[in-house]
Design a protein around this motif. Structure first.
Motif: not given
Length: 492
Positions: A337-344
Motif C-alpha cells: 500500500g505504501k509503495s503504490y499510493p493509488g492502490l488503497v
C-alpha cells in the motif's frame, strides 16, 4: 545487435496489429520493421507488374483489372475480384421544388433494394468461391425451440449441479502452448504437479482442510491434503516458483473467475494459493499485483458465491470465503500500500460504490435481496485499515452507520435475528479497529438501548445488545465527538 531501421511508407504498426489478431507468439524486437519492409517491397513489385498491363492496354490510369492480371501472372491467389467492367451507377434528376431555380438541377443515385433470400441463393463469384474468402453455409439454429447438436451451434449451457460443478484445469492441461515452448521440461513438470496438488479433486474437498476421511484415525490426513500442504509450502518458500510465477498467477486468476459458482472448497484452496504467493519473500510479486486484485474483489462482491442451489454441507460457507479473501487483501495492502499510493483509493472507491448501491432481486428467486455484496464491501473496507473505516463506515459521530442500519432493514425483513447476520458481523469486525481492546477486569455497563437507537439506528442497537463492550465503546466515541463539536462551537 539492434535491428536495422527501415525507411519506408508501410507502417510497422500494421504488422503488429495483424500479428496480434492471429494465434502467433509475440514478435521480437525489429521483426515488425523487417516484415513491413518486405510487405512494401512486394506491394511495389505487384504494382510494377500491374503497370505493365496498363501500358500494354495503352491507358494512363491503373485499374483493378490490371492488379488482378498482375496477381495471376505472379501466381498469387486473388481474394476479391471486382466484376468487369465496373458498373456505372445511374443518376436520376430530383424534381425541382417550388421557388427553386430551374437551372440548378439536382441528381441523386438510387439505392438498389436487395432481397436477402435471393442474394443467398445466387452463386458466388468464381474468385470468392475458389478462394479462402467468405463462404456461406446454411444450418438450423433451432428446430421447434430445440437447438440441434451440430458443430456450427455452440453447446447448450449446462445447469450447475453436483456432477457439473465448474473446476479449474490442473496438471499438464493447465499449460498453454506458449508456456510449453518457453519453459524447460523441468519447469513444465514442476508447474503441472504444483497445480494438480494445489487444487484437489472435488470428491476430496469434504475432507479438507485436514479433516480425516470416514473410518480413519483422527490425526491422519488424507493424501490430497498432504499433497496440498506440501505444494503450499513450496509456493510459500521455494525460489523455483519464480520460473513459473507468470503462468501460476494467470492460472490462479483464471481458476478463481471460473469457479465462482463452483465448490466453495475449491475457491478456498485458490485463496490459500494467493496468500502463499504473497508470503514468498524470495520472488518478485509486484508486477502481478493487479492480477490478484480482480479475483479477490470477485470473491468479495460476487453474489451468489458458490454452487446453485447451495448444498447443506457446504464447507466453507460464502461468508467464510469472503472473510478469508479480506484477510489476504489486508496482507496485500500492508505489503504494497505504501509503495503504490493509488492502490488503497482505488479499492476504497470500488467498495464504497458497492456499499451504496441499491439492493437487487435475488438471482436464485429468494424473497429478499442478497446481502453478500454488502457484506463483502464492508469486509473489504475493514481490510484497508482504520482510516478507511472511520471515513466510510463511522464518520464523525457514527452517523454513517445509518447506511448499515437501513440495509439491514431491507435485506432482512421480519427477521428477529438481525444482530447475527453476516453484514452485522462484518460491520462490527471493521469497527473493532476503532475501539480499544476489552480489559480483563471490565464490568458490564452498556448504555441504554434507547440511546444506541438514537445514535446509530434501531437495527444497529438491536445487534449491540449481545455486544456490551462494543456498545459502550461506540457510545463513548459518539459522546467524545459530540463534546468536541460543542466545544468548537463555543469557541467560535
Amino acid at each position: 545487435m539492434p535491428a536495422p531501421h527501415m525507411m519506408g511508407i508501410y507502417p510497422a504498426e500494421s504488422i503488429q496489429e495483424v500479428a496480434q489478431s492471429l494465434p502467433l507468439d509475440p514478435l521480437g524486437p525489429g521483426a515488425a520493421d523487417l516484415l513491413a519492409g518486405d510487405v512494401e517491397y512486394r506491394l511495389h513489385f505487384l504494382l510494377q507488374e500491374a503497370k505493365k498491363f496498363m501500358v500494354h492496354g495503352k491507358r494512363s490510369t491503373l485499374t483493378p483489372e490490371d492488379v488482378e492480371y498482375a496477381m495471376e501472372a505472379l501466381n498469387v491467389e486473388p481474394v476479391l475480384v471486382p466484376p468487369r467492367p465496373l458498373p456505372q451507377a445511374p443518376f436520376h434528376a430530383v424534381p425541382p421544388s417550388a421557388g427553386q431555380n430551374p437551372q440548378q438541377q439536382l441528381y441523386h443515385e438510387v439505392d438498389d433494394e436487395i432481397d436477402f433470400a435471393t442474394y443467398l441463393r445466387d452463386p458466388l463469384p468464381a474468385a470468392l468461391g475458389n478462394s479462402a474468402g467468405v463462404k456461406w453455409k446454411a444450418h438450423w439454429l433451432a428446430v421447434e425451440g430445440v437447438q440441434p447438436a451440430i458443430p456450427e451451434n455452440p453447446p447448450p449451457s449446462s445447469r450447475a449441479g453436483p456432477s457439473r460443478t465448474p473446476a479449474p484445469t490442473t496438471g499438464s492441461a493447465a499449460l498453454r502452448q506458449n508456456a510449453k515452448t518457453h519453459l524447460t521440461t523441468e519447469l513444465q513438470l514442476y508447474f503441472s504437479r504444483l497445480t494438480a496438488a494445489l487444487v484437489p479433486p472435488v470428491s476430496s474437498l469434504p475432507h479438507l482442510p485436514g479433516n480425516p476421511p470416514p473410518g480413519a484415525e483422527s490425526h491422519s490426513f488424507p493424501d490430497a491434503e498432504r499433497h496440498r500442504i506440501a505444494a503450499l509450502a513450496s509456493v510459500r518458500s521455494d525460489a523455483a516458483v519464480a520460473g513459473v510465477l507468470a503462468y501460476l498467477v494467470r492460472w490462479v486468476a483464471e481458476s478463481i473467475n471460473k469457479t465462482l459458482v463452483g465448490a466453495t472448497g475449491t475457491i478456498g484452496c485458490l485463496i490459500d494459493v494467493v496468500e502463499a504467493i504473497l508470503d514468498n519473500e524470495v520472488i518478485f510479486v509486484e508486477p502481478y499485483l493487479h492480477q490478484f486484485l480482480g479475483p479477490l474483489l470477485s470473491i468479495l462482491l460476487t453474489v451468489p458465491l458458490g454452487p446453485h442451489p447451495p448444498s447443506s454441507n457446504q464447507t466453507p460457507t460464502p461468508s467464510e470465503l469472503r472473510s478469508r479473501a479480506a484477510n489476504v487483501l489486508t496482507k496485500l495492502v500492508s505489503l504494497y500500500g505504501k509503495s503504490y499510493p493509488g492502490l488503497v483509493p482505488r479499492l476504497l472507491s470500488t467498495f464504497t460504490r458497492a456499499l451504496h448501491s441499491s439492493p437487487f432481486p435475488s438471482p436464485l428467486g429468494a424473497d429478499y435481496p442478497p446481502a453478500g455484496r454488502y457484506e463483502g464491501a464492508v469486509l473489504g473496507i475493514g481490510a484497508l485499515g482504520a482510516n478507511t473505516v472511520r471515513q466510510v463506515l463511522w464518520g464523525e459521530k457514527g452517523e454513517k452507520l445509518e447506511v448499515i442500519n437501513n440495509l439491514v432493514g431491507v435485506l432482512y425483513p421480519g427477521d428477529n435475528r438481525k444482530g447475527k447476520t453476516g453484514l452485522m458481523k462484518a460491520t462490527f469486525g471493521a469497527l473493532s479497529l476503532l475501539v480499544n481492546p476489552k480489559p480483563a477486569d471490565w464490568v458490564t455497563s452498556a448504555p441504554s438501548a434507547d440511546d444506541l437507537a438514537e445514535y446509530f439506528g434501531a437495527n444497529v442497537a438491536k445487534a449491540l445488545e449481545k455486544r456490551p463492550w462494543m456498545a459502550s465503546e461506540l457510545a463513548r466515541l459518539h459522546n467524545e465527538a459530540a463534546e468536541e463539536g460543542g466545544e468548537s462551537m463555543d469557541e467560535d
